[in-house]
Design an enzyme around this catalytic site. Structure first.
Site, PDB file in Angstrom:
ATOM      1  N   LYS B 101       0.377  -1.257   0.043  1.00 53.59           N
ATOM      2  CA  LYS B 101      -0.244  -0.391  -0.053  1.00 53.59           C
ATOM      3  C   LYS B 101       0.431   1.265  -0.041  1.00 53.59           C
ATOM      4  O   LYS B 101       0.623   1.976  -0.272  1.00 53.59           O
ATOM      5  CB  LYS B 101      -1.079   0.540   0.750  1.00 53.59           C
ATOM      6  CG  LYS B 101      -1.833  -1.341   1.465  1.00 53.59           C
ATOM      7  CD  LYS B 101      -2.872  -0.670   0.503  1.00 53.59           C
ATOM      8  CE  LYS B 101      -3.990  -2.088   0.666  1.00 53.59           C
ATOM      9  NZ  LYS B 101      -5.189  -1.578  -0.738  1.00 53.59           N
ATOM     10  N   GLU B 123      -9.572   6.304   2.953  1.00 57.39           N
ATOM     11  CA  GLU B 123     -10.811   5.794   3.725  1.00 57.39           C
ATOM     12  C   GLU B 123      -9.718   4.559   3.986  1.00 57.39           C
ATOM     13  O   GLU B 123      -8.631   3.914   3.348  1.00 57.39           O
ATOM     14  CB  GLU B 123     -11.522   4.833   2.540  1.00 57.39           C
ATOM     15  CG  GLU B 123     -11.356   3.768   1.576  1.00 57.39           C
ATOM     16  CD  GLU B 123     -10.408   4.193  -0.016  1.00 57.39           C
ATOM     17  OE1 GLU B 123     -10.108   5.290   0.346  1.00 57.39           O
ATOM     18  OE2 GLU B 123      -9.548   3.353   0.520  1.00 57.39           O
ATOM     19  N   SER B 390       1.659  -9.822  -0.692  1.00 58.24           N
ATOM     20  CA  SER B 390       1.237  -8.235  -0.210  1.00 58.24           C
ATOM     21  C   SER B 390       1.483  -7.381   0.642  1.00 58.24           C
ATOM     22  O   SER B 390       1.958  -6.189   0.896  1.00 58.24           O
ATOM     23  CB  SER B 390      -0.457  -8.637  -1.168  1.00 58.24           C
ATOM     24  OG  SER B 390      -1.873  -9.064  -0.325  1.00 58.24           O
TER      25      SER B 390
HETATM   26  C1  LIG Z   1      -1.672  -6.973   2.631  1.00 55.48           C
HETATM   27  C2  LIG Z   1      -2.677  -6.644   1.772  1.00 55.48           C
HETATM   28  N1  LIG Z   1      -2.381  -7.403   0.537  1.00 55.48           N
HETATM   29  C3  LIG Z   1      -4.349  -6.911  -0.312  1.00 55.48           C
HETATM   30  C4  LIG Z   1      -4.957  -6.327  -0.311  1.00 55.48           C
HETATM   31  C5  LIG Z   1      -6.410  -5.923  -1.110  1.00 55.48           C
HETATM   32  O1  LIG Z   1      -5.618  -4.788  -1.717  1.00 55.48           O
HETATM   33  P1  LIG Z   1      -5.420  -4.737  -2.951  1.00 55.48           P
HETATM   34  O2  LIG Z   1      -6.669  -5.569  -3.879  1.00 55.48           O
HETATM   35  O3  LIG Z   1      -6.126  -3.417  -3.750  1.00 55.48           O
HETATM   36  O4  LIG Z   1      -4.459  -4.894  -3.026  1.00 55.48           O
HETATM   37  C6  LIG Z   1      -4.414  -5.421   1.861  1.00 55.48           C
HETATM   38  C7  LIG Z   1      -5.826  -4.217   2.042  1.00 55.48           C
HETATM   39  O5  LIG Z   1      -5.811  -3.482   2.794  1.00 55.48           O
HETATM   40  C8  LIG Z   1      -3.826  -5.419   2.224  1.00 55.48           C
HETATM   41  O6  LIG Z   1      -3.884  -4.649   3.186  1.00 55.48           O
END
Ligand SMILES: Cc1ncc(COP(=O)(O)O)c(C=O)c1O
Lengths: 271, 408
Positions: B101, B123, B390
């Site tokens: 993020k 948000e 992620s």
């Molecule tokens: C670690 C992590 N991965 C994925 C996401 C999902 O978001 P996005 O699909 O935009 O990557 C989030 C959202 O809070 C997150 O904190």
């Protein structure tokens, strides 16, 4: 073509030297069985056109009053099919008061554009104001226009002249000027600023201009009507209706709320 | 609306068009008041992304503040245990603040600063984007207001406190379902009201144009890095990419650089919650339908009246009833496919990765790990699966403990 009802209403108002009064209610609130009766009561109290809100779960342009009225209507299962049935029922008695459906795109997209256009026009709807469809995306709702539903657009304090020209080129019926940058139900009306903007919008053409957001009573309606062709009153009316608990009290509240505003508008014009 | 008819596409990098459309998805479905500021933002951003000084500023912060590049790590023990294809992890969990993020919040904060906007709103669902926004606001000296559903505030107390420690104001949202979508609604209402001095940092590739494009661009560093790292470490591209999809920012971040490499397959893992058949899920692409939500046309989860319905996932970051429009486009074009991973499958993958590799993955990312494990079982040993890890799982230990009946 059904939007002749809107054009005729504004032409008649102009001819009579009167200002238009446009109440907004959320369809199905406070009670589904009250909606058609409230609409007739509003006409009896002097409404020139009715904006009927189609409830939506995520109304980003609305403040708490209209958010909550939408939530109540949704909880009772109110949807487009039922709203169109109410419009048909209203039309059995009233064939002249224009009706504009106001709401957000997703309910119409899911209902299906062609199906919505045909059924809405059959039911006696005259126009649609879809808050989240700016002029850039208006092609999405082309089937509505093709069925003769009037496409009404918002103009805001932030609208640039380039955008205003594009909106004017496409707008039908009337332009809805949002009196301040904000959400419905807020009260930050600046009459002088509104007048300047309304006069600017009117310079470019003959389409009538209605002003909404921040109009809540006779005083604010009269001051806005000094420049606007019509005034829209939403949250203040919805809040009155929300305080009622049965059909008859809702109908009485609608009439009691609107009649003095009608009288004040007519008196101001005569002066 | 075409749903399953594949769209032939010659250059995936040519999207979106000038109005923000990814074929029939995307666009700008917003109230008129916000259209001029969105136009202004689009123009400003398009100029900045060509500006070498802006790019250098962004890259400097990614390197020295975020700690990029993040490595690609071969999860060898996990791969051996499964006995199929090799699982490689793109370690976004090692970034400052513990997730991808921050790539986006750094980028948007730089845009805001250059546009002279000093009041930032955001948000958040799980609180990860809120923390990443509060972090960059502290870093750049900007005011920060984070909207968060009252239900999520209750579920994610630690992140709420983290945001406060970073100097942000957290505003509870009590409308609608009191979760992420309502936090987004409330942030939009704030923006409409304070449009002159306020910049809205959206946390994923959703919202009106230019957000899906801009957020993608800022996260695309993940795939650009990964593509070069693959060539350097393995002398070839991976066979399959996988990533979890909430709004879709980490997934598009990984996918984007590979979109025109047609031999690289792509699989997005959505939150199937209790199972798609139960209706308690957040799998917009797998189980939703085309609609319009939060300013763009995409796949949404809604009822027959067009009302957006409540979603469910063990991971708050995937608990969203829409998805970025570019993913809707990739799905319809057949370029990527999207599958559901249940809460239980994600939890099992969380434990598997913890025990075999010593990595606590975020519950969101655990959905991608679960999908990578499934793919590895089906594919031969010499195939390479690149999975976007992620985020890290520290934020989720309370949720996991509670789910397993353990009191901490
Ligand atoms: C670690 C992590 N991965 C994925 C996401 C999902 O978001 P996005 O699909 O935009 O990557 C989030 C959202 O809070 C997150 O904190």
């Amino acid at each position: 073509m059904s939007h002749h009802r809107i054009d005729k209403r504004f032409a008649d108002l102009k001819h009579a030297g009167r200002k238009g009064l446009i109440p907004f209610i959320t369809a199905g609130d406070p009670l589904p069985e009250a909606t058609v009766h409230i609409m007739h009561a509003l006409v009896a109290a002097g409404a020139d056109l009715i904006e009927l809100g189609v409830p939506y779960s995520d109304p980003v342009a609305d403040g708490p009053t209209i958010q909550h009225s939408s939530e109540r209507a949704i909880a009772r299962g109110v949807g487009i099919k039922q709203i169109l049935a109410w419009v048909s029922e209203f039309r059995q008695i009233d064939s002249t008061t224009p009706i504009v459906l106001m709401g957000y795109l997703n309910p119409i997209e899911i209902y299906g554009y062609a199906r919505f256009a045909e059924q809405a026009s059959m039911a006696g709807v005259d126009g649609v104001l879809i808050v989240d469809v700016p002029v850039e995306e208006a092609e999405a709702v082309a089937p509505l226009r093709e069925m003769g539903l009037c496409e009404i657009f918002l103009v805001a304090p932030t609208t640039t002249d380039r955008r205003l020209a594009a909106i004017r080129a496409r707008a039908e019926g009337f332009i809805y000027y949002v009196s301040f940058a904000g959400i419905t139900g807020a009260s930050q009306l600046d009459t002088a600023a509104v007048r300047a903007r309304v006069e600017h919008i009117k310079q470019g053409g003959s389409i009538p201009v209605a002003v909404g957001f921040g109009v809540r009573d006779a005083t604010s309606a009269v001051s806005v009507a000094e420049s606007a062709d019509a005034v829209v009153i939403g949250s203040a009316l919805v809040a009155q209706l929300a305080a009622t608990s049965d059909r008859d009290s809702a109908v009485a509240a609608a009439h009691a709320f609107l009649a003095p505003i009608r009288a004040a508008l007519d008196q101001a014009v005569r002066r | 609306m075409s749903m399953n008819k594949p769209i032939p596409v010659s250059d995936f990098h040519a999207y979106p068009d000038a109005q923000g459309h990814f074929a029939e998805y995307g666009g700008i479905f917003m109230p008129e008041t916000l259209m001029p500021p969105l136009e202004e933002l689009t123009a400003a951003y398009l100029a900045m992304r060509e500006d070498p000084e802006f790019i250098a500023e962004f890259e400097r912060d990614l390197k020295y503040y975020v700690g990029r590049p993040s490595p690609i790590y071969h999860a060898e023990r996990l791969s051996n245990k499964i006995g199929g294809a090799q699982i490689l992890l793109k370690r976004e969990d090692l970034n400052h603040t513990g997730a991808h993020k921050i790539n986006n919040t750094i980028g948007q904060a730089l845009v805001a600063r250059r546009m002279g906007k000093r009041r930032i709103i955001a948000e958040t669902g799980a609180g990860q984007h809120g923390v990443a926004t509060a972090t960059v606001c502290a870093r750049f000296g900007l005011d920060c207001i984070v909207y968060m559903g009252a239900v999520d505030i209750e579920r994610q107390k630690i992140n709420v406190y983290r945001m406060k420690l970073l100097g942000a104001t957290v505003v509870p949202v009590v409308s609608g379902s009191k979760t992420l979508k309502d936090a987004l609604n409330e942030a939009m209402r704030d923006w409409v009201t304070n449009v002159a001095d306020t910049f809205y940092i959206i946390g994923t590739v959703a919202g009106p144009h230019p957000y899906p494009m801009m957020v993608r661009d800022f996260n695309a560093v993940v795939g650009r890095e990964a593509r070069a790292q693959m060539l350097e470490q393995y002398g070839r591209l991976p066979d399959v990419l996988t990533a979890c999809v909430g709004g879709g920012s980490n997934a598009i971040g990984l996918f984007h650089a590979f979109l025109n490499d047609r031999e690289v397959a792509m699989v997005g893992a959505e939150a199937a919650g209790d199972g798609i058949e139960t209706g308690r899920h957040a799998a917009s692409l797998s189980a939703g339908r085309p609609g319009v939500l939060h300013g763009n046309r995409t796949y949404v989860i809604c009822d027959d009246n067009g009302q957006i319905t409540e979603t469910h996932s063990i991971s708050a970051g995937l608990d969203y009833p829409g998805v970025g429009p570019e993913h809707a486009f990739l799905k319809d074009s057949g370029r990527a496919r999207y599958v559901g991973i249940t809460d239980d499958e994600a939890l099992a993958a969380f434990h598997e990765l913890a025990r075999t590799e010593g990595i606590l993955a975020a519950l969101e990312s655990s959905h991608a790990v679960a999908q990578a494990i499934k793919l590895a079982r089906e594919l031969p040993k010499d195939q390479l699966i690149l999975c976007n890890l992620s985020g890290r799982g520290d934020k989720d230990v309370h949720t996991i403990a509670a789910r397993e009946g353990i009191e901490l």
